[in-house]
Enzyme design. Sequence first.
Site, PDB file in Angstrom:
ATOM      1  N   ASN A  70      -5.983   1.945  -7.799  1.00 18.78           N
ATOM      2  CA  ASN A  70      -5.060   0.881  -7.377  1.00 18.78           C
ATOM      3  C   ASN A  70      -3.787   0.986  -8.231  1.00 18.78           C
ATOM      4  OD1 ASN A  70      -3.681  -1.666  -7.468  1.00 18.78           O
ATOM      5  ND2 ASN A  70      -5.438  -2.606  -6.463  1.00 18.78           N
ATOM      6  N   ASP A 130      -0.987  -0.871  -7.970  1.00 22.63           N
ATOM      7  CA  ASP A 130      -0.133  -2.065  -7.943  1.00 22.63           C
ATOM      8  C   ASP A 130       0.631  -2.274  -9.247  1.00 22.63           C
ATOM      9  OD1 ASP A 130      -1.186  -2.577  -5.466  1.00 22.63           O
ATOM     10  OD2 ASP A 130      -2.427  -4.270  -6.099  1.00 22.63           O
ATOM     11  N   HIS A 131      -0.060  -2.053 -10.375  1.00 16.47           N
ATOM     12  CA  HIS A 131       0.574  -2.434 -11.640  1.00 16.47           C
ATOM     13  C   HIS A 131       1.574  -1.411 -12.153  1.00 16.47           C
ATOM     14  CE1 HIS A 131      -1.299  -6.156 -11.556  1.00 16.47           C
ATOM     15  NE2 HIS A 131      -2.517  -5.647 -11.527  1.00 16.47           N
ATOM     16  N   HIS A 178      -2.041  -3.246  -2.755  1.00  9.12           N
ATOM     17  CA  HIS A 178      -2.084  -4.597  -2.186  1.00  9.12           C
ATOM     18  C   HIS A 178      -0.649  -4.991  -1.864  1.00  9.12           C
ATOM     19  CE1 HIS A 178      -3.498  -9.064  -2.762  1.00  9.12           C
ATOM     20  NE2 HIS A 178      -2.948  -8.845  -1.578  1.00  9.12           N
ATOM     21  N   ARG A 216       1.344  -7.661  -1.144  1.00 11.14           N
ATOM     22  CA  ARG A 216       1.228  -9.128  -1.179  1.00 11.14           C
ATOM     23  C   ARG A 216       2.341  -9.765  -0.368  1.00 11.14           C
ATOM     24  NH1 ARG A 216      -2.124 -11.246  -5.571  1.00 11.14           N
ATOM     25  NH2 ARG A 216      -1.268 -13.214  -4.888  1.00 11.14           N
ATOM     26  N   ARG A 276       5.359  -9.080  -4.809  1.00 13.73           N
ATOM     27  CA  ARG A 276       5.653  -9.114  -6.259  1.00 13.73           C
ATOM     28  C   ARG A 276       5.522  -7.750  -6.924  1.00 13.73           C
ATOM     29  NH1 ARG A 276       0.495 -12.452  -8.559  1.00 13.73           N
ATOM     30  NH2 ARG A 276       1.261 -13.988  -7.085  1.00 13.73           N
ATOM     31  N   HIS A 277       4.764  -6.854  -6.326  1.00 14.29           N
ATOM     32  CA  HIS A 277       4.715  -5.509  -6.929  1.00 14.29           C
ATOM     33  C   HIS A 277       4.978  -4.425  -5.878  1.00 14.29           C
ATOM     34  CE1 HIS A 277       0.542  -6.227  -5.812  1.00 14.29           C
ATOM     35  NE2 HIS A 277       0.223  -6.865  -6.903  1.00 14.29           N
ATOM     36  N   GLU A 297      -4.951  -3.158   0.801  1.00 11.53           N
ATOM     37  CA  GLU A 297      -5.501  -4.516   0.593  1.00 11.53           C
ATOM     38  C   GLU A 297      -4.531  -5.493   1.229  1.00 11.53           C
ATOM     39  OE1 GLU A 297      -5.948  -5.282  -3.536  1.00 11.53           O
ATOM     40  OE2 GLU A 297      -7.491  -3.775  -3.801  1.00 11.53           O
ATOM     41  N   THR A 314      -3.542 -12.843 -10.223  1.00  6.28           N
ATOM     42  CA  THR A 314      -4.137 -11.726  -9.494  1.00  6.28           C
ATOM     43  C   THR A 314      -5.169 -12.333  -8.555  1.00  6.28           C
ATOM     44  OG1 THR A 314      -5.339  -9.626  -9.707  1.00  6.28           O
ATOM     45  CG2 THR A 314      -5.838 -11.324 -11.332  1.00  6.28           C
ATOM     46  N   THR A 315      -5.782 -11.524  -7.706  1.00 12.23           N
ATOM     47  CA  THR A 315      -6.776 -12.057  -6.774  1.00 12.23           C
ATOM     48  C   THR A 315      -7.888 -12.740  -7.569  1.00 12.23           C
ATOM     49  OG1 THR A 315      -6.262 -10.141  -5.420  1.00 12.23           O
ATOM     50  CG2 THR A 315      -8.167 -11.436  -4.768  1.00 12.23           C
ATOM     51  N   GLU A 331     -16.509  -4.995  -0.437  1.00 10.95           N
ATOM     52  CA  GLU A 331     -16.153  -4.695  -1.831  1.00 10.95           C
ATOM     53  C   GLU A 331     -16.601  -5.898  -2.639  1.00 10.95           C
ATOM     54  OE1 GLU A 331     -12.362  -2.933  -2.736  1.00 10.95           O
ATOM     55  OE2 GLU A 331     -12.275  -3.976  -4.660  1.00 10.95           O
ATOM     56  N   HIS A 342     -12.397  -5.025  -9.397  1.00 12.87           N
ATOM     57  CA  HIS A 342     -11.679  -6.078 -10.111  1.00 12.87           C
ATOM     58  C   HIS A 342     -12.178  -6.217 -11.547  1.00 12.87           C
ATOM     59  CE1 HIS A 342      -8.579  -9.162  -9.521  1.00 12.87           C
ATOM     60  NE2 HIS A 342      -9.087  -9.590 -10.656  1.00 12.87           N
ATOM     61  N   GLY A 343     -11.283  -5.950 -12.455  1.00 18.71           N
ATOM     62  CA  GLY A 343     -11.607  -6.127 -13.879  1.00 18.71           C
ATOM     63  C   GLY A 343     -12.458  -5.014 -14.466  1.00 18.71           C
ATOM     64  N   GLY A 358      -7.588  -0.635 -11.087  1.00 21.31           N
ATOM     65  CA  GLY A 358      -6.144  -0.606 -11.223  1.00 21.31           C
ATOM     66  C   GLY A 358      -5.644  -0.881 -12.623  1.00 21.31           C
TER      67      GLY A 358
HETATM   68  N1  PXP Z   1     -10.119  -4.670  -5.673  1.00 21.31           N
HETATM   69  C1  PXP Z   1      -9.410  -5.716  -5.160  1.00 21.31           C
HETATM   70  C2  PXP Z   1      -9.808  -6.230  -3.823  1.00 21.31           C
HETATM   71  C3  PXP Z   1      -8.329  -6.264  -5.850  1.00 21.31           C
HETATM   72  O1  PXP Z   1      -7.636  -7.300  -5.322  1.00 21.31           O
HETATM   73  C4  PXP Z   1      -7.968  -5.716  -7.099  1.00 21.31           C
HETATM   74  C5  PXP Z   1      -6.816  -6.266  -7.850  1.00 21.31           C
HETATM   75  O2  PXP Z   1      -5.643  -6.052  -7.147  1.00 21.31           O
HETATM   76  C6  PXP Z   1      -8.711  -4.623  -7.573  1.00 21.31           C
HETATM   77  C7  PXP Z   1      -9.788  -4.132  -6.859  1.00 21.31           C
HETATM   78  C8  PXP Z   1      -8.372  -3.943  -8.864  1.00 21.31           C
HETATM   79  O3  PXP Z   1      -8.538  -4.830  -9.911  1.00 21.31           O
HETATM   80  P1  PXP Z   1      -8.058  -4.394 -11.379  1.00 21.31           P
HETATM   81  O4  PXP Z   1      -6.575  -4.243 -11.310  1.00 21.31           O
HETATM   82  O5  PXP Z   1      -8.498  -5.532 -12.226  1.00 21.31           O
HETATM   83  O6  PXP Z   1      -8.743  -3.106 -11.686  1.00 21.31           O
END
Ligand code: PXP
Length: 250
Positions: free
Chosen positions: A7, A9-10, A52, A54, A58-59, A79, A109-110, A160, A200-201, A222
């Site tokens: 991911n 995004d960041h 993602h 959004r 924002r990103h 996403e 974040t989500t 997921e 996520h995380g 991500g």
């Molecule tokens: N999966 C989904 C559905 C997410 O929304 C995110 C965060 O954008 C991630 C995975 C990745 O999460 P992280 O950036 O914490 O690894």
Amino acid sequence: MILLGVNIDHCATLRQARYRDAAETHGGAVEPDPVAFALTAERAGADGITVHLREDRRHIQEQDVWRLRESIATRLNLEMACTPAMIAFALKLKPEYVCVVPEGRQEVTTEGGLDVVANRKRVADCIAAMTGAGIKTSLFIDPDAAQIELAAELGAPFVELHTGAYAHAYYTRKRAAEFKRLRVGAKRAHGLKLFVNAGHGINYVNIAEVRTLPHLHELNIGHSLVSRALFCGAAEAVREMKGKMNEAAK
Ligand code: PXP
């Protein structure tokens, strides 16, 4: 082998911190370019690229997504919120996968999984539209029985599982209970013939436990990858994570 969806995004978050207005029109001409990050990640072993788009942009910007569509060699996982505008965008873009996520404007974040039960009709229509266009849908949900069962009933091929609550509890007494929820959820989803992704995380520490979840198909990661890339570069960050994900399988 557990697959890695990177991911990016960041990487775009960092670009937007400086070039919020220019990024929309100048894409890869402003840095850091998330598409360049994606291509580096692919060369280092990423199995897919996740973004993602959004509502508040924002990103990731639309232009990033189109450039990714043209340039990546693996699979694009978009996403998106379950809205008419995003469904229309996905049908034009034709990514290999969409992952339907809840979206709140104020959240950092989500923050939780999609409530499929409360949004049954909207989600069912989204899955039908994607399936009709040959796009595979994944639903980003908490590892709860009702959500998993409805995901299967509505014909989503993938779920997921939201690992955020587990990651958040990692250094607390709640960790074992959160991990058990994920384990039970993964087994339930697999039993219903769903492919099991998670995300996520997830980071370089908790991956040692996350990778032991049963039936894992793909992890979407991500923030920790982009953070690590600041110190050792995107390629090394991806290689290290992929190594840790599949250590037991070596
Ligand atoms: N999966 C989904 C559905 C997410 O929304 C995110 C965060 O954008 C991630 C995975 C990745 O999460 P992280 O950036 O914490 O690894």
